[in-house]
Design a protein around this motif. Structure first.
Motif, PDB file in Angstrom:
ATOM      1  N   LYS A 101       0.831  -1.203   0.000  1.00 36.56           N
ATOM      2  CA  LYS A 101       0.000   0.000   0.000  1.00 36.56           C
ATOM      3  C   LYS A 101       0.866   1.253   0.000  1.00 36.56           C
ATOM      4  N   ALA A 102       1.916   1.271   0.835  1.00 39.04           N
ATOM      5  CA  ALA A 102       2.789   2.448   0.907  1.00 39.04           C
ATOM      6  C   ALA A 102       3.441   2.726  -0.442  1.00 39.04           C
ATOM      7  N   ILE A 103       3.939   1.681  -1.083  1.00 40.93           N
ATOM      8  CA  ILE A 103       4.597   1.844  -2.382  1.00 40.93           C
ATOM      9  C   ILE A 103       3.583   2.278  -3.443  1.00 40.93           C
ATOM     10  N   ALA A 104       2.410   1.661  -3.440  1.00 40.99           N
ATOM     11  CA  ALA A 104       1.394   1.976  -4.444  1.00 40.99           C
ATOM     12  C   ALA A 104       0.967   3.438  -4.352  1.00 40.99           C
ATOM     13  N   LEU A 105       0.649   3.900  -3.140  1.00 39.70           N
ATOM     14  CA  LEU A 105       0.203   5.282  -2.977  1.00 39.70           C
ATOM     15  C   LEU A 105       1.299   6.270  -3.358  1.00 39.70           C
ATOM     16  N   ASP A 106       2.522   5.998  -2.952  1.00 35.14           N
ATOM     17  CA  ASP A 106       3.626   6.900  -3.265  1.00 35.14           C
ATOM     18  C   ASP A 106       3.896   6.933  -4.769  1.00 35.14           C
ATOM     19  N   THR A 107       3.787   5.787  -5.414  1.00 37.75           N
ATOM     20  CA  THR A 107       4.012   5.719  -6.847  1.00 37.75           C
ATOM     21  C   THR A 107       2.933   6.490  -7.611  1.00 37.75           C
ATOM     22  N   ILE A 108       1.702   6.354  -7.190  1.00 39.31           N
ATOM     23  CA  ILE A 108       0.602   7.044  -7.866  1.00 39.31           C
ATOM     24  C   ILE A 108       0.699   8.551  -7.672  1.00 39.31           C
ATOM     25  N   ILE A 109       0.935   8.982  -6.445  1.00 42.20           N
ATOM     26  CA  ILE A 109       1.057  10.419  -6.174  1.00 42.20           C
ATOM     27  C   ILE A 109       2.268  11.002  -6.887  1.00 42.20           C
ATOM     28  N   GLY A 110       3.412  10.309  -6.772  1.00 40.63           N
ATOM     29  CA  GLY A 110       4.634  10.791  -7.406  1.00 40.63           C
ATOM     30  C   GLY A 110       4.538  10.788  -8.920  1.00 40.63           C
ATOM     31  N   GLY A 111       3.973   9.722  -9.478  1.00 44.49           N
ATOM     32  CA  GLY A 111       3.830   9.652 -10.923  1.00 44.49           C
ATOM     33  C   GLY A 111       2.911  10.734 -11.461  1.00 44.49           C
ATOM     34  N   THR A 112       1.835  11.014 -10.739  1.00 40.39           N
ATOM     35  CA  THR A 112       0.905  12.067 -11.147  1.00 40.39           C
ATOM     36  C   THR A 112       1.568  13.430 -11.082  1.00 40.39           C
ATOM     37  N   GLU A 113       2.298  13.689 -10.007  1.00 41.78           N
ATOM     38  CA  GLU A 113       2.967  14.977  -9.862  1.00 41.78           C
ATOM     39  C   GLU A 113       4.030  15.164 -10.938  1.00 41.78           C
ATOM     40  N   PHE A 114       4.771  14.104 -11.250  1.00 40.29           N
ATOM     41  CA  PHE A 114       5.798  14.183 -12.285  1.00 40.29           C
ATOM     42  C   PHE A 114       5.169  14.480 -13.644  1.00 40.29           C
ATOM     43  N   LEU A 115       4.023  13.852 -13.906  1.00 41.88           N
ATOM     44  CA  LEU A 115       3.324  14.086 -15.162  1.00 41.88           C
ATOM     45  C   LEU A 115       2.845  15.527 -15.254  1.00 41.88           C
ATOM     46  N   LYS A 116       2.353  16.082 -14.129  1.00 46.98           N
ATOM     47  CA  LYS A 116       1.917  17.481 -14.115  1.00 46.98           C
ATOM     48  C   LYS A 116       3.097  18.418 -14.352  1.00 46.98           C
ATOM     49  N   LYS A 120       5.917  17.821 -15.949  1.00 46.27           N
ATOM     50  CA  LYS A 120       6.401  17.715 -17.328  1.00 46.27           C
ATOM     51  C   LYS A 120       5.403  18.299 -18.325  1.00 46.27           C
ATOM     52  N   ASP A 121       4.109  18.321 -17.953  1.00 44.80           N
ATOM     53  CA  ASP A 121       3.050  18.883 -18.788  1.00 44.80           C
ATOM     54  C   ASP A 121       3.041  18.251 -20.179  1.00 44.80           C
ATOM     55  N   VAL A 122       3.064  16.929 -20.192  1.00 39.64           N
ATOM     56  CA  VAL A 122       3.009  16.183 -21.458  1.00 39.64           C
ATOM     57  C   VAL A 122       1.931  15.113 -21.329  1.00 39.64           C
ATOM     58  N   LEU A 123       1.587  14.485 -22.438  1.00 34.06           N
ATOM     59  CA  LEU A 123       0.657  13.370 -22.398  1.00 34.06           C
ATOM     60  C   LEU A 123       1.334  12.145 -21.782  1.00 34.06           C
ATOM     61  N   PRO A 124       0.561  11.257 -21.148  1.00 36.01           N
ATOM     62  CA  PRO A 124       1.163  10.072 -20.525  1.00 36.01           C
ATOM     63  C   PRO A 124       1.990   9.245 -21.504  1.00 36.01           C
ATOM     64  N   GLN A 125       1.572   9.203 -22.784  1.00 34.77           N
ATOM     65  CA  GLN A 125       2.302   8.398 -23.761  1.00 34.77           C
ATOM     66  C   GLN A 125       3.771   8.804 -23.878  1.00 34.77           C
ATOM     67  N   VAL A 126       4.050  10.092 -23.644  1.00 32.16           N
ATOM     68  CA  VAL A 126       5.436  10.575 -23.750  1.00 32.16           C
ATOM     69  C   VAL A 126       6.306   9.905 -22.690  1.00 32.16           C
ATOM     70  N   LEU A 127       5.811   9.871 -21.458  1.00 32.70           N
ATOM     71  CA  LEU A 127       6.585   9.255 -20.383  1.00 32.70           C
ATOM     72  C   LEU A 127       6.633   7.740 -20.537  1.00 32.70           C
ATOM     73  N   LEU A 128       5.536   7.151 -21.049  1.00 24.59           N
ATOM     74  CA  LEU A 128       5.551   5.713 -21.294  1.00 24.59           C
ATOM     75  C   LEU A 128       6.616   5.349 -22.322  1.00 24.59           C
ATOM     76  N   ASN A 129       6.736   6.146 -23.363  1.00 27.83           N
ATOM     77  CA  ASN A 129       7.752   5.872 -24.386  1.00 27.83           C
ATOM     78  C   ASN A 129       9.160   5.976 -23.819  1.00 27.83           C
ATOM     79  N   ILE A 130       9.343   6.886 -22.863  1.00 25.50           N
ATOM     80  CA  ILE A 130      10.655   7.034 -22.232  1.00 25.50           C
ATOM     81  C   ILE A 130      10.952   5.842 -21.321  1.00 25.50           C
TER      82      ILE A 130
END
Length: 267
Positions: free
Chosen positions: A197-212, A214-224
Motif C-alpha cells: 500500500k505504501a509503495i502503491a500510494l507513493d508511486t501514484i502520487i509521485g507519478g501524477t505529480e511528475f506528469l503534471k 512535465k506537462d506532457v501526455l502520458p504516452q510521452v513518459l511511457l515511451n521514455i
C-alpha cells in the motif's frame, strides 16, 4: 458583510460543501447558512457540527445563493417552484447540484429572470482537489458564483452538454479500484500488504505529480520508460493483452450513461 447561503437538502454532498465553506471562511465569509432537511436527526447533526441554521419549506430569508441539493428522483420541479415563490430573482442565484437535471427544466419551474447555475461537485472537495464542471444560464454570470464554487474544489465553466460527461468521468472510485488491484498485485507478488500500500500510494502520487510537472501526455513518459525488452514494456504488453484500457473506458462510458439516465427520469 458575508454571504447568506440556503441549502435545500442536507445529504452527503451539501454537507461536504458546507464543511468546505466553513474551512474557507477567511476568503469567503458567510453570515448565515440555512438548511432545509426532512430528517430531524440530520438537521441536528448539521447544526451541532457546522453551526448551520435549520430551515423550513415555508421560510423566506434573504439568500445570495440557494443550493438545490435533492435527489433526481425527488420532486425537483416542486422544489424549484417553491424557490420561485420564496426568494427574489434580483438578489438570489440558484445553484443546482442535482445529477442529470438540466437548466431548461429548472427554468420551467422557476420562471423568468432567474440566474441559474448547474454544477455536480466532485467528491474530492474536502481535500481541495477535484474539478467540477459548472454551466451558467443566460442570466447568470461567473462572478455571481465564482467565490462560492471555489470554496469546494476547482471549477471549470463549460457548456451544459459537457456536465454529464464530466460527472461520469471524475469520480475517484475508478482510482480506488486501481489502487485496490495494485496493492493486491504487490501482495500476490510477495509483499506485505502495508508495504504494498505504501509503495502503491507513493508511486501514484509521485507519478501524477511528475506528469503534471512535465506537462506532457502520458504516452510521452511511457515511451521514455518502456525500454526495449524491459520491465515497463513487458507490463504494457500484459495490460494491453488483458484489455486494461478498454475496461477503464467502458466503465467511464457506463458511468456517463448512468448520469444522463438519472436526469432523464427526474421529476
Amino acid at each position: 458583510m458575508g454571504a447568506n447561503l440556503y441549502f435545500i437538502g442536507g445529504g452527503n454532498m451539501p454537507t461536504a460543501i458546507i464543511e468546505a465553506v466553513r474551512r474557507k471562511s477567511d476568503s469567503y465569509p458567510v453570515d448565515h447558512i440555512r438548511v432545509e432537511e426532512i430528517s430531524e436527526a440530520r438537521a441536528a447533526f448539521l447544526k451541532d457540527t457546522y453551526g448551520v441554521e435549520p430551515a423550513q419549506p415555508t421560510d423566506t430569508p434573504d439568500a445570495d445563493i440557494v443550493v438545490i441539493a435533492v435527489r433526481p428522483q425527488d420532486d425537483v420541479a416542486g422544489v424549484a417552484a417553491s424557490v420561485a415563490k420564496r426568494f427574489d430573482p434580483a438578489k438570489t442565484t440558484v445553484v443546482s447540484i442535482v445529477a442529470g437535471y438540466t437548466i431548461a427544466k429548472l427554468e420551467q419551474s422557476l420562471g423568468e429572470g432567474w440566474r441559474v447555475v448547474r454544477i455536480i461537485p466532485n467528491t474530492l472537495t474536502t481535500v481541495d482537489y477535484g474539478y467540477s464542471g459548472a454551466a451558467l444560464n443566460a442570466n447568470a454570470r461567473q462572478e455571481d458564483v465564482d467565490a462560492f464554487l471555489n470554496t469546494f474544489g476547482k471549477v471549470l465553466y463549460v457548456e451544459e452538454r459537457l456536465i454529464d460527461i464530466i460527472t461520469g468521468f471524475y469520480p475517484p472510485n475508478i482510482v480506488y479500484h486501481f489502487i485496490d488491484a495494485y496493492v493486491d498485485a504487490g501482495v500476490l507478488a510477495g509483499l506485505p500488504r502495508d508495504v504494498a500500500k505504501a509503495i502503491a500510494l507513493d508511486t501514484i502520487i509521485g507519478g501524477t505529480e511528475f506528469l503534471k510537472q512535465k506537462d506532457v501526455l502520458p504516452q510521452v513518459l511511457l515511451n521514455i520508460n518502456n525500454s526495449p525488452g524491459g520491465v515497463g514494456i513487458t507490463e504494457a504488453y500484459t495490460l494491453n493483452k488483458t484489455g486494461f484500457a478498454a475496461s477503464v473506458q467502458t466503465a467511464v462510458l457506463a458511468a456517463v450513461e448512468r448520469t444522463t439516465s438519472l436526469g432523464a427520469n427526474a421529476k
